[in-house]
Design an enzyme around this catalytic site. Structure first.
Site, PDB file in Angstrom:
ATOM      1  N   CYS A  78      40.503  40.119  38.348  1.00 12.88           N
ATOM      2  CA  CYS A  78      39.929  38.989  37.625  1.00 12.88           C
ATOM      3  C   CYS A  78      39.863  39.334  36.135  1.00 12.88           C
ATOM      4  O   CYS A  78      39.304  40.357  35.752  1.00 12.88           O
ATOM      5  CB  CYS A  78      38.534  38.719  38.171  1.00 12.88           C
ATOM      6  N   GLU A  79      40.448  38.485  35.326  1.00 12.45           N
ATOM      7  CA  GLU A  79      40.452  38.776  33.891  1.00 12.45           C
ATOM      8  C   GLU A  79      39.096  38.572  33.240  1.00 12.45           C
ATOM      9  O   GLU A  79      38.871  39.019  32.130  1.00 12.45           O
ATOM     10  CB  GLU A  79      41.529  37.953  33.167  1.00 12.45           C
ATOM     11  N   HIS A  80      38.177  37.922  33.935  1.00 14.92           N
ATOM     12  CA  HIS A  80      36.841  37.709  33.368  1.00 14.92           C
ATOM     13  C   HIS A  80      35.910  38.896  33.582  1.00 14.92           C
ATOM     14  O   HIS A  80      35.019  39.136  32.776  1.00 14.92           O
ATOM     15  CB  HIS A  80      36.203  36.456  33.968  1.00 14.92           C
ATOM     16  N   HIS A  81      36.087  39.619  34.722  1.00 11.76           N
ATOM     17  CA  HIS A  81      35.164  40.705  35.059  1.00 11.76           C
ATOM     18  C   HIS A  81      35.856  42.036  35.332  1.00 11.76           C
ATOM     19  O   HIS A  81      35.184  43.040  35.546  1.00 11.76           O
ATOM     20  CB  HIS A  81      34.339  40.326  36.294  1.00 11.76           C
ATOM     21  N   GLN A 120      43.383  33.168  39.596  1.00 11.86           N
ATOM     22  CA  GLN A 120      44.094  32.714  40.791  1.00 11.86           C
ATOM     23  C   GLN A 120      44.925  31.476  40.488  1.00 11.86           C
ATOM     24  O   GLN A 120      46.057  31.344  40.952  1.00 11.86           O
ATOM     25  CB  GLN A 120      43.101  32.430  41.918  1.00 11.86           C
ATOM     26  N   HIS A 148      37.195  36.676  45.923  1.00 14.39           N
ATOM     27  CA  HIS A 148      36.960  37.234  44.598  1.00 14.39           C
ATOM     28  C   HIS A 148      35.728  38.131  44.612  1.00 14.39           C
ATOM     29  O   HIS A 148      34.621  37.669  44.904  1.00 14.39           O
ATOM     30  CB  HIS A 148      36.766  36.101  43.580  1.00 14.39           C
ATOM     31  N   CYS A 150      34.180  39.225  42.178  1.00 17.08           N
ATOM     32  CA  CYS A 150      33.201  38.805  41.171  1.00 17.08           C
ATOM     33  C   CYS A 150      32.207  37.803  41.764  1.00 17.08           C
ATOM     34  O   CYS A 150      31.121  37.614  41.220  1.00 17.08           O
ATOM     35  CB  CYS A 150      33.891  38.235  39.921  1.00 17.08           C
TER      36      CYS A 150
END
Length: 189
Positions: A78-81, A120, A148, A150
């Site tokens: 995940c590019e956010h976390h 995704q 996910h 996250c």
């Protein structure tokens, strides 16, 4: 693309360990920065790969019916976390003009796209667009199902929640019967 800078990753991991109150010189953590750098090089290897390259090999075959490779396992970050998400991709296309690709190429394209800091939704659309742009098929449908971390290990903490995304291109966009056939085939074990 730039090559992975192992030394820089190792320094960053040491800083993170210190920032969370750990001792990076503790026996169990001594090689952790090196292991994480090696892992990141592998997990993000798709940054140096164009998924379209996998569709350069085509075969002439008089087949303009559905081709579906389902249950392609993948792992991504995940590019956010920067925590993993993982699941299965299902890739379907209807060849046109006798242009078919090797079945493994569909799985390789999924892997190339997944091995990047990712969303995704982007995996789903990038795989579909890569097939459309290189093979020029009648239609494409990509379905991705993933869990996910996250959402599982932090935040809302809902293990087992599955996210499903789709990307539909070409004639499959308007052909409800063909889309239903693909979804039915995906659900079959």
């Amino acid at each position: 693309m730039a090559k992975v800078n192992h030394e820089q990753i190792e320094q960053a991991v040491r800083l993170i360990l210190e920032a969370v109150g750990e001792d990076p010189n503790r026996e169990g953590l001594l090689d952790t920065p090196k292991r994480v750098a090696k892992m990141y090089a592998e997990v993000f290897s798709g940054l140096n790969e164009d998924p379209k390259e996998h569709f350069q090999t085509v075969f002439g075959e008089d087949h303009e019916e559905l081709v579906l490779v389902k249950d392609i396992p993948f792992f991504s970050m995940c590019e956010h976390h920067l925590v993993p998400f993982f699941g299965k991709a299902h890739v379907a296309y209807i060849p046109k003009g006798g242009k078919v690709t090797g079945l493994s190429k569909l799985a390789r394209a999924v892997e190339a796209v997944a091995k990047r800091p990712q969303l995704q939704e982007r995996i789903t659309s990038t795989v579909a667009d890569s097939i459309i742009e290189t093979l020029d098929p009648h239609g494409v449908m990509v379905v991705v199902e993933a869990e996910h971390m996250c959402m599982t290990m932090r935040g809302v903490k809902k293990p087992g929640a599955s996210t499903v995304t789709t990307a539909v291109r070409g004639v499959l966009k308007d052909d409800q019967a063909a889309r239903s056939e693909i979804l039915t085939l995906i659900k079959q074990s």
